[in-house]
Design an enzyme around this catalytic site. Structure first.
Site, PDB file in Angstrom:
ATOM      1  N   LYS A  23      28.017   5.705  -2.495  1.00 57.31           N
ATOM      2  CA  LYS A  23      26.981   5.954  -3.203  1.00 57.31           C
ATOM      3  C   LYS A  23      26.250   4.551  -3.319  1.00 57.31           C
ATOM      4  CE  LYS A  23      27.243   6.997  -8.338  1.00 57.31           C
ATOM      5  NZ  LYS A  23      25.801   5.672  -8.896  1.00 57.31           N
ATOM      6  N   ASN A  24      27.339   4.073  -4.232  1.00 58.22           N
ATOM      7  CA  ASN A  24      26.795   2.431  -4.698  1.00 58.22           C
ATOM      8  C   ASN A  24      26.313   1.321  -3.584  1.00 58.22           C
ATOM      9  OD1 ASN A  24      26.825   3.519  -7.058  1.00 58.22           O
ATOM     10  ND2 ASN A  24      28.422   2.432  -7.768  1.00 58.22           N
ATOM     11  N   CYS A 118      20.453   4.947 -21.640  1.00 62.02           N
ATOM     12  CA  CYS A 118      20.918   5.899 -20.357  1.00 62.02           C
ATOM     13  C   CYS A 118      22.694   6.246 -21.663  1.00 62.02           C
ATOM     14  CB  CYS A 118      21.702   4.590 -19.241  1.00 62.02           C
ATOM     15  SG  CYS A 118      23.308   5.275 -18.425  1.00 62.02           S
ATOM     16  N   ARG A 123      22.600  -0.783 -21.475  1.00 66.04           N
ATOM     17  CA  ARG A 123      22.141  -1.284 -20.098  1.00 66.04           C
ATOM     18  C   ARG A 123      21.021  -1.861 -19.793  1.00 66.04           C
ATOM     19  NH1 ARG A 123      25.067   3.733 -16.072  1.00 66.04           N
ATOM     20  NH2 ARG A 123      24.881   2.329 -14.692  1.00 66.04           N
ATOM     21  N   ASP A 306      34.325   2.370 -13.116  1.00 71.80           N
ATOM     22  CA  ASP A 306      33.972   4.337 -13.035  1.00 71.80           C
ATOM     23  C   ASP A 306      35.150   4.530 -12.427  1.00 71.80           C
ATOM     24  OD1 ASP A 306      30.997   3.736 -12.996  1.00 71.80           O
ATOM     25  OD2 ASP A 306      31.086   3.244 -10.757  1.00 71.80           O
ATOM     26  N   ARG A 398      25.447  13.940  -8.713  1.00 75.17           N
ATOM     27  CA  ARG A 398      25.250  12.136  -8.165  1.00 75.17           C
ATOM     28  C   ARG A 398      25.772  11.611  -7.630  1.00 75.17           C
ATOM     29  NH1 ARG A 398      22.615   9.221 -13.494  1.00 75.17           N
ATOM     30  NH2 ARG A 398      22.488   8.209 -11.701  1.00 75.17           N
TER      31      ARG A 398
HETATM   32  C1  UD1 Z   1      26.174  -0.532 -11.329  1.00 77.58           C
HETATM   33  C2  UD1 Z   1      27.387   0.558 -10.609  1.00 77.58           C
HETATM   34  C3  UD1 Z   1      27.877   1.824 -11.676  1.00 77.58           C
HETATM   35  C4  UD1 Z   1      28.727   0.356 -12.797  1.00 77.58           C
HETATM   36  C5  UD1 Z   1      28.429  -0.414 -12.702  1.00 77.58           C
HETATM   37  C6  UD1 Z   1      29.437  -1.742 -13.491  1.00 77.58           C
HETATM   38  C7  UD1 Z   1      25.639   1.146  -8.162  1.00 77.58           C
HETATM   39  C8  UD1 Z   1      24.488   2.110  -8.672  1.00 77.58           C
HETATM   40  N1  UD1 Z   1      26.240   1.437  -9.822  1.00 77.58           N
HETATM   41  O1  UD1 Z   1      25.848  -0.353 -12.371  1.00 77.58           O
HETATM   42  O2  UD1 Z   1      28.334   3.022 -11.130  1.00 77.58           O
HETATM   43  O3  UD1 Z   1      29.629   1.674 -13.126  1.00 77.58           O
HETATM   44  O4  UD1 Z   1      28.062  -1.527 -11.317  1.00 77.58           O
HETATM   45  O5  UD1 Z   1      30.655  -1.330 -11.943  1.00 77.58           O
HETATM   46  O6  UD1 Z   1      25.937   0.509  -8.047  1.00 77.58           O
HETATM   47  N2  UD1 Z   1      23.614  -6.368 -18.134  1.00 77.58           N
HETATM   48  C9  UD1 Z   1      22.928  -7.126 -18.731  1.00 77.58           C
HETATM   49  N3  UD1 Z   1      21.964  -7.254 -18.116  1.00 77.58           N
HETATM   50  C10 UD1 Z   1      21.275  -6.982 -17.011  1.00 77.58           C
HETATM   51  C11 UD1 Z   1      22.674  -6.331 -16.252  1.00 77.58           C
HETATM   52  C12 UD1 Z   1      23.675  -6.223 -16.856  1.00 77.58           C
HETATM   53  O7  UD1 Z   1      23.728  -7.462 -19.677  1.00 77.58           O
HETATM   54  O8  UD1 Z   1      20.853  -7.053 -16.711  1.00 77.58           O
HETATM   55  C13 UD1 Z   1      25.199  -5.740 -18.386  1.00 77.58           C
HETATM   56  C14 UD1 Z   1      25.464  -4.318 -18.799  1.00 77.58           C
HETATM   57  O9  UD1 Z   1      24.701  -3.749 -19.640  1.00 77.58           O
HETATM   58  C15 UD1 Z   1      26.940  -4.360 -18.513  1.00 77.58           C
HETATM   59  C16 UD1 Z   1      27.475  -5.453 -17.387  1.00 77.58           C
HETATM   60  O10 UD1 Z   1      26.107  -5.953 -17.685  1.00 77.58           O
HETATM   61  O11 UD1 Z   1      27.662  -4.599 -19.468  1.00 77.58           O
HETATM   62  C17 UD1 Z   1      27.295  -4.787 -15.448  1.00 77.58           C
HETATM   63  O12 UD1 Z   1      26.662  -3.792 -15.759  1.00 77.58           O
HETATM   64  P1  UD1 Z   1      26.581  -3.520 -14.340  1.00 77.58           P
HETATM   65  O13 UD1 Z   1      27.014  -4.476 -12.956  1.00 77.58           O
HETATM   66  O14 UD1 Z   1      24.592  -4.346 -14.481  1.00 77.58           O
HETATM   67  O15 UD1 Z   1      26.153  -2.249 -14.040  1.00 77.58           O
HETATM   68  P2  UD1 Z   1      24.745  -1.360 -12.932  1.00 77.58           P
HETATM   69  O16 UD1 Z   1      24.568  -2.401 -11.708  1.00 77.58           O
HETATM   70  O17 UD1 Z   1      23.907  -1.188 -13.469  1.00 77.58           O
END
Ligand code: UD1
Length: 417
Positions: A23-24, A118, A123, A306, A398
């Site tokens: 998925k990711n 979320c 997030r 995850d 999902r």
């Molecule tokens: C992706 C995965 C999700 C997984 C997560 C962490 C996908 C579609 N989803 O989610 O399944 O649980 O990685 O491995 O690939 N953060 C910020 N600012 C930003 C972006 C992120 O502060 O602009 C923080 C988030 O709040 C969190 C951390 O960074 O604490 C990691 O989040 P992130 O790696 O971005 O998760 P996703 O990419 O949403």
């Protein structure tokens, strides 16, 4: 709508299943089809609700989508006329934010709804926005939408304040069409980022360092749509292995990717399982009650967030006490209250769950609250005595392709109603 799974617990999982596509990986790859001219042919696409949502999003914008017979999707983005990701879509799938970088890079304009809160914490997406601004995009937020404009993005040095998976992916895709070289520092090194880079490279992008914390991208004027086969889903594989472990089963997963699962396989071994790897096949045999294992989630290659909820279920019936520390997302212990309704003994203190293993879990009506929480409740139900009804099971669709078919194939007793 069939929104409940009923599990008759206590059956040992045994047999062989095939891993699905990740998925990711498929979500950023589908978003990245936007930057290629002509059709891309994506294979090994899992049949998941999030994939349908991403297809709908692309189709709404004007892309031409064809669904093939064998987990194949063809996307031709050349007719995109409306580079907008509406609130209705983004609120159901946060990964819609992955359209932002590709749209502004190819069309010079993007309008993407803010994801909003979320279930598993705040997030934010500030780092996606900051990275695009560094590449020269003008970004404003109006009426709950991010508006991004850039005549052509400019290659830049971007230092990510925090490791973010979709943030890295958004910027990586955008940089492929920027003018000059981009360096993303403190990039996510998740295997899904590498799979995305493979697809982009096959389209003609010049990328070095994907899979390390420094990714160099030499921007191109055009990229050409191409064929790509999506990597196996390491979280799906990990989830089935935990399901086998909790039922003291013996399962084999083919077309898997053991290298990407080191941290999970090592915890399963610590929990008492015997793991055998033969090429792309992983076998797990478990002949004992689980040994408790402490977990500390962190970006790859450490233990993935995850897989945290699934290990909560495993530790719930372990012989002793364990501590699970969640470092990525706040509020990601919503499965705990439900596991406790099944007889688990888990206390949450801040970002730690302290789990005192109990002799057994008992079937109960429980409610899923997010994707991985739903997997954890299904796993608990497989091991519990009696019937477990998992309500709001739509979350599981999902991220898990044909979950009840696969579990039934392994000898579980599980139906949807
Ligand atoms: C992706 C995965 C999700 C997984 C997560 C962490 C996908 C579609 N989803 O989610 O399944 O649980 O990685 O491995 O690939 N953060 C910020 N600012 C930003 C972006 C992120 O502060 O602009 C923080 C988030 O709040 C969190 C951390 O960074 O604490 C990691 O989040 P992130 O790696 O971005 O998760 P996703 O990419 O949403």
């Amino acid at each position: 709508m069939n929104n409940k799974i009923i599990i008759d617990g206590g059956n040992r999982l045994q047999g062989t299943i095939k891993a699905s596509g990740a998925k990711n990986a498929v979500l950023p790859i589908l978003a990245a089809t936007i930057v290629g001219q002509g059709e891309s042919h994506i294979s090994h696409v899992p049949h998941l609700h999030d994939v349908t949502t991403m297809n709908e999003l692309l189709a709404q914008m004007g892309a031409h989508i064809t669904i093939g017979d064998h987990a194949d999707i063809m996307v031709n983005p050349d007719n995109i006329i409306d580079p907008v990701a509406p609130y209705e879509t983004v609120k159901t799938m946060r990964a819609s934010i992955l359209a932002l970088g590709p749209l502004v890079a190819r069309h010079g304009y993007a309008k993407v709804s803010l994801p909003g809160g979320c279930q598993i914490g705040a997030r934010p997406i500030d780092l996606h926005i900051k990275g695009l601004q560094t590449m020269g995009a003008q970004i404003t937020v109006e009426d709950g939408y991010i508006l991004a404009r850039a005549k052509r993005l400019k290659g830049s040095r971007i230092i990510m304040d925090k490791v973010t998976v979709t943030g890295t992916e958004n910027l990586l895709i955008a940089a492929c069409l920027a003018e000059g070289e981009t360096l993303i520092e403190n990039a996510a090194i998740e295997p899904e980022v590498v799979d995305l880079a493979k697809y982009l490279s096959a389209m003609g992008a010049e990328i070095r360092g994907a899979g390390t914390s420094k990714i160099y991208i030499q921007g191109k004027e055009t990229l050409i749509g191409t064929q790509h086969t999506v990597m196996p889903d390491r979280i799906e594989i990990g989830t089935f292995l935990v399901a086998a472990a909790i039922t003291q089963g013996d399962i084999t997963i083919t077309e898997a990717c053991s290298d990407d699962l080191d941290a999970v396989l090592s915890k399963l071994t610590d929990a008492g399982a015997a793991i055998t790897i033969d090429g792309s096949t992983i076998r797990l045999q478990m002949n004992q009650k689980p040994i408790p294992v402490d977990i500390y989630t962190a970006p790859h290659p450490a233990f993935p967030t995850d897989m945290q909820a699934q290990f909560c279920a495993l530790n719930a019936i372990a012989d002793g006490t364990s501590v699970i520390t969640e470092n990525l997302f706040e509020n990601r212990f919503m499965h705990v209250d439900e596991l406790n309704r099944m007889g688990a003994h888990i206390n949450v203190e801040g970002n730690r769950a302290i789990i005192k293993g109990v002799d057994h879990l008992s079937g109960a009506p429980v409610t899923a609250t997010d994707l991985r929480a739903s997997a954890s409740l299904v796993i608990a139900g497989l091991a519990a005595r009696g019937h477990t009804d998992v309500h709001d099971i739509h979350y599981i669709d999902r991220g898990y392709e044909a979950i009840e078919e696969k579990l039934n194939q392994l000898g579980a007793k599980i139906i949807r109603s």
